[in-house]
Write a protein that holds these residues in place. Structure first.
Motif, PDB file in Angstrom:
ATOM      1  N   THR A  47       0.840  -1.197   0.000  1.00  0.00           N
ATOM      2  CA  THR A  47       0.000   0.000   0.000  1.00  0.00           C
ATOM      3  C   THR A  47       0.874   1.246   0.000  1.00  0.00           C
ATOM      4  OG1 THR A  47      -0.113   0.170   2.405  1.00  0.00           O
ATOM      5  CG2 THR A  47      -1.795  -1.196   1.330  1.00  0.00           C
ATOM      6  N   GLN A  48       0.240   2.391  -0.141  1.00  0.00           N
ATOM      7  CA  GLN A  48       0.983   3.653  -0.142  1.00  0.00           C
ATOM      8  C   GLN A  48       1.564   3.994   1.225  1.00  0.00           C
ATOM      9  OE1 GLN A  48      -1.761   6.581  -1.674  1.00  0.00           O
ATOM     10  NE2 GLN A  48      -1.237   6.109  -3.795  1.00  0.00           N
ATOM     11  N   ASN A  49       0.918   3.546   2.308  1.00  0.00           N
ATOM     12  CA  ASN A  49       1.361   3.953   3.641  1.00  0.00           C
ATOM     13  C   ASN A  49       1.818   2.790   4.515  1.00  0.00           C
ATOM     14  OD1 ASN A  49       0.868   6.762   3.248  1.00  0.00           O
ATOM     15  ND2 ASN A  49      -1.297   6.382   3.543  1.00  0.00           N
ATOM     16  N   ALA A  50       0.897   2.111   5.145  1.00  0.00           N
ATOM     17  CA  ALA A  50       1.219   1.126   6.177  1.00  0.00           C
ATOM     18  C   ALA A  50       2.043  -0.053   5.666  1.00  0.00           C
ATOM     19  CB  ALA A  50      -0.060   0.613   6.839  1.00  0.00           C
ATOM     20  N   CYS A  51       1.863  -0.410   4.418  1.00  0.00           N
ATOM     21  CA  CYS A  51       2.583  -1.565   3.850  1.00  0.00           C
ATOM     22  C   CYS A  51       3.485  -1.132   2.700  1.00  0.00           C
ATOM     23  CB  CYS A  51       1.592  -2.623   3.377  1.00  0.00           C
ATOM     24  SG  CYS A  51       0.544  -3.266   4.686  1.00  0.00           S
ATOM     25  N   SER A  52       4.142  -0.012   2.852  1.00  0.00           N
ATOM     26  CA  SER A  52       4.996   0.491   1.767  1.00  0.00           C
ATOM     27  C   SER A  52       6.431  -0.003   1.875  1.00  0.00           C
ATOM     28  CB  SER A  52       4.974   2.025   1.738  1.00  0.00           C
ATOM     29  OG  SER A  52       5.457   2.548   2.964  1.00  0.00           O
ATOM     30  N   ASN A  53       6.878  -0.419   3.059  1.00  0.00           N
ATOM     31  CA  ASN A  53       8.249  -0.901   3.229  1.00  0.00           C
ATOM     32  C   ASN A  53       8.376  -2.409   3.020  1.00  0.00           C
ATOM     33  OD1 ASN A  53       9.014   1.687   3.853  1.00  0.00           O
ATOM     34  ND2 ASN A  53       9.066   1.355   6.056  1.00  0.00           N
ATOM     35  N   TYR A  54       7.325  -3.149   3.366  1.00  0.00           N
ATOM     36  CA  TYR A  54       7.335  -4.610   3.281  1.00  0.00           C
ATOM     37  C   TYR A  54       5.994  -5.090   2.763  1.00  0.00           C
ATOM     38  CZ  TYR A  54      11.201  -4.064   6.594  1.00  0.00           C
ATOM     39  OH  TYR A  54      12.356  -3.698   7.198  1.00  0.00           O
ATOM     40  N   TRP A  55       5.979  -6.290   2.230  1.00  0.00           N
ATOM     41  CA  TRP A  55       4.712  -6.908   1.841  1.00  0.00           C
ATOM     42  C   TRP A  55       3.880  -7.173   3.085  1.00  0.00           C
ATOM     43  CZ3 TRP A  55       6.111 -11.516  -1.907  1.00  0.00           C
ATOM     44  CH2 TRP A  55       6.597 -11.011  -3.098  1.00  0.00           C
ATOM     45  N   CYS A  56       2.593  -6.894   2.997  1.00  0.00           N
ATOM     46  CA  CYS A  56       1.641  -7.328   4.004  1.00  0.00           C
ATOM     47  C   CYS A  56       0.917  -8.543   3.431  1.00  0.00           C
ATOM     48  CB  CYS A  56       0.657  -6.207   4.336  1.00  0.00           C
ATOM     49  SG  CYS A  56       1.433  -4.871   5.278  1.00  0.00           S
ATOM     50  N   GLU A  57       0.188  -9.254   4.275  1.00  0.00           N
ATOM     51  CA  GLU A  57      -0.369 -10.530   3.839  1.00  0.00           C
ATOM     52  C   GLU A  57      -1.842 -10.640   4.204  1.00  0.00           C
ATOM     53  OE1 GLU A  57       0.607 -15.299   4.230  1.00  0.00           O
ATOM     54  OE2 GLU A  57       1.732 -13.886   5.450  1.00  0.00           O
ATOM     55  N   ILE A  58      -2.569 -11.352   3.370  1.00  0.00           N
ATOM     56  CA  ILE A  58      -3.942 -11.733   3.691  1.00  0.00           C
ATOM     57  C   ILE A  58      -3.892 -13.174   4.146  1.00  0.00           C
ATOM     58  CG2 ILE A  58      -6.228 -12.179   2.747  1.00  0.00           C
ATOM     59  CD1 ILE A  58      -5.597  -9.218   3.092  1.00  0.00           C
ATOM     60  N   LYS A  59      -4.292 -13.401   5.382  1.00  0.00           N
ATOM     61  CA  LYS A  59      -4.244 -14.746   5.958  1.00  0.00           C
ATOM     62  C   LYS A  59      -5.475 -14.930   6.827  1.00  0.00           C
ATOM     63  CE  LYS A  59      -0.490 -15.380   8.294  1.00  0.00           C
ATOM     64  NZ  LYS A  59       0.739 -15.755   8.978  1.00  0.00           N
ATOM     65  N   GLY A  60      -6.015 -16.124   6.827  1.00  0.00           N
ATOM     66  CA  GLY A  60      -7.200 -16.436   7.614  1.00  0.00           C
ATOM     67  C   GLY A  60      -7.907 -17.614   6.992  1.00  0.00           C
ATOM     68  N   ASP A  61      -9.214 -17.729   7.271  1.00  0.00           N
ATOM     69  CA  ASP A  61      -9.930 -18.851   6.666  1.00  0.00           C
ATOM     70  C   ASP A  61     -10.095 -18.597   5.166  1.00  0.00           C
ATOM     71  OD1 ASP A  61     -12.276 -17.354   6.155  1.00  0.00           O
ATOM     72  OD2 ASP A  61     -13.216 -17.997   7.999  1.00  0.00           O
ATOM     73  N   THR A  62     -10.385 -19.655   4.438  1.00  0.00           N
ATOM     74  CA  THR A  62     -10.433 -19.610   2.973  1.00  0.00           C
ATOM     75  C   THR A  62     -11.397 -18.543   2.462  1.00  0.00           C
ATOM     76  OG1 THR A  62      -9.906 -21.955   2.920  1.00  0.00           O
ATOM     77  CG2 THR A  62     -10.792 -21.020   0.910  1.00  0.00           C
ATOM     78  N   THR A  63     -12.562 -18.429   3.080  1.00  0.00           N
ATOM     79  CA  THR A  63     -13.550 -17.444   2.638  1.00  0.00           C
ATOM     80  C   THR A  63     -12.999 -16.027   2.780  1.00  0.00           C
ATOM     81  OG1 THR A  63     -15.353 -18.914   3.255  1.00  0.00           O
ATOM     82  CG2 THR A  63     -15.900 -16.588   3.000  1.00  0.00           C
ATOM     83  N   PHE A  64     -12.382 -15.738   3.915  1.00  0.00           N
ATOM     84  CA  PHE A  64     -11.810 -14.405   4.129  1.00  0.00           C
ATOM     85  C   PHE A  64     -10.726 -14.109   3.100  1.00  0.00           C
ATOM     86  CE2 PHE A  64      -8.392 -11.787   5.989  1.00  0.00           C
ATOM     87  CZ  PHE A  64      -9.076 -10.590   6.082  1.00  0.00           C
ATOM     88  N   VAL A  65      -9.840 -15.062   2.846  1.00  0.00           N
ATOM     89  CA  VAL A  65      -8.740 -14.838   1.903  1.00  0.00           C
ATOM     90  C   VAL A  65      -9.287 -14.550   0.508  1.00  0.00           C
ATOM     91  CG1 VAL A  65      -6.744 -15.906   0.779  1.00  0.00           C
ATOM     92  CG2 VAL A  65      -7.070 -16.162   3.246  1.00  0.00           C
ATOM     93  N   LYS A  66     -10.263 -15.318   0.062  1.00  0.00           N
ATOM     94  CA  LYS A  66     -10.848 -15.107  -1.271  1.00  0.00           C
ATOM     95  C   LYS A  66     -11.535 -13.752  -1.371  1.00  0.00           C
ATOM     96  CE  LYS A  66     -11.535 -19.940  -2.498  1.00  0.00           C
ATOM     97  NZ  LYS A  66     -12.533 -21.008  -2.760  1.00  0.00           N
ATOM     98  N   GLN A  67     -12.326 -13.403  -0.356  1.00  0.00           N
ATOM     99  CA  GLN A  67     -13.019 -12.118  -0.375  1.00  0.00           C
ATOM    100  C   GLN A  67     -12.037 -10.954  -0.298  1.00  0.00           C
ATOM    101  OE1 GLN A  67     -15.766 -12.556   2.881  1.00  0.00           O
ATOM    102  NE2 GLN A  67     -17.280 -13.608   1.629  1.00  0.00           N
ATOM    103  N   ALA A  68     -11.028 -11.086   0.536  1.00  0.00           N
ATOM    104  CA  ALA A  68     -10.029 -10.025   0.670  1.00  0.00           C
ATOM    105  C   ALA A  68      -9.242  -9.861  -0.621  1.00  0.00           C
ATOM    106  CB  ALA A  68      -9.095 -10.327   1.836  1.00  0.00           C
ATOM    107  N   TYR A  69      -8.893 -10.974  -1.267  1.00  0.00           N
ATOM    108  CA  TYR A  69      -8.163 -10.927  -2.532  1.00  0.00           C
ATOM    109  C   TYR A  69      -8.983 -10.177  -3.584  1.00  0.00           C
ATOM    110  CZ  TYR A  69      -5.663 -12.555  -6.693  1.00  0.00           C
ATOM    111  OH  TYR A  69      -4.970 -12.617  -7.877  1.00  0.00           O
ATOM    112  N   ALA A  70     -10.274 -10.503  -3.682  1.00  0.00           N
ATOM    113  CA  ALA A  70     -11.146  -9.817  -4.631  1.00  0.00           C
ATOM    114  C   ALA A  70     -11.237  -8.328  -4.316  1.00  0.00           C
ATOM    115  CB  ALA A  70     -12.537 -10.453  -4.618  1.00  0.00           C
TER     116      ALA A  70
END
Length: 108
Positions: A47-70
């Motif tokens: 992202t432009q701010n909070a995740c600009s120095n390193y990769w952040c990750e989407i992790k959790g149950d499968t439904t959350f990961v799919k929805q967050a990815y979209a």
């Protein structure tokens, strides 16, 4: 007797409410600049701010990961803003450590 039980019940509820842990974390608006789908099956983002120095990750149950990815893809494609809840930050100007995971995301 009934009044005494009601009073004790109310006092217990008040005590539990006052002793509940404070909600930590901060809600920050940010823009997604990169969405990364890795060969290890994990999803990362920048992202432009909070995740600009390193990769952040989407992790959790499968439904959350799919929805967050979209949601991340839609935000990236439309230059939309996302509200992230970060448990580990105290300011929206702060930078996350690598692979930080938001508690939730909201497309704004």
């Amino acid at each position: 007797m009934i009044v005494k039980k009601l009073f004790l019940g109310a006092a217990t509820l008040l005590s539990l409410t006052l002793s509940a842990p404070a909600r930590s974390g901060i809600d920050c608006l940010d823009k997604v600049t990169e969405v990364i789908t890795h060969s290890n099956g994990r999803t990362f983002f920048v992202t432009q701010n909070a995740c600009s120095n390193y990769w952040c990750e989407i992790k959790g149950d499968t439904t959350f990961v799919k929805q967050a990815y979209a949601t991340l893809l839609l935000a990236k494609a439309t230059s939309g803003t996302i509200l992230f809840r970060w448990q580990n930050l105290t300011s929206c100007d702060a930078k996350n450590e690598g692979y930080a995971v938001p508690e939730f995301i909201v497309l704004k």
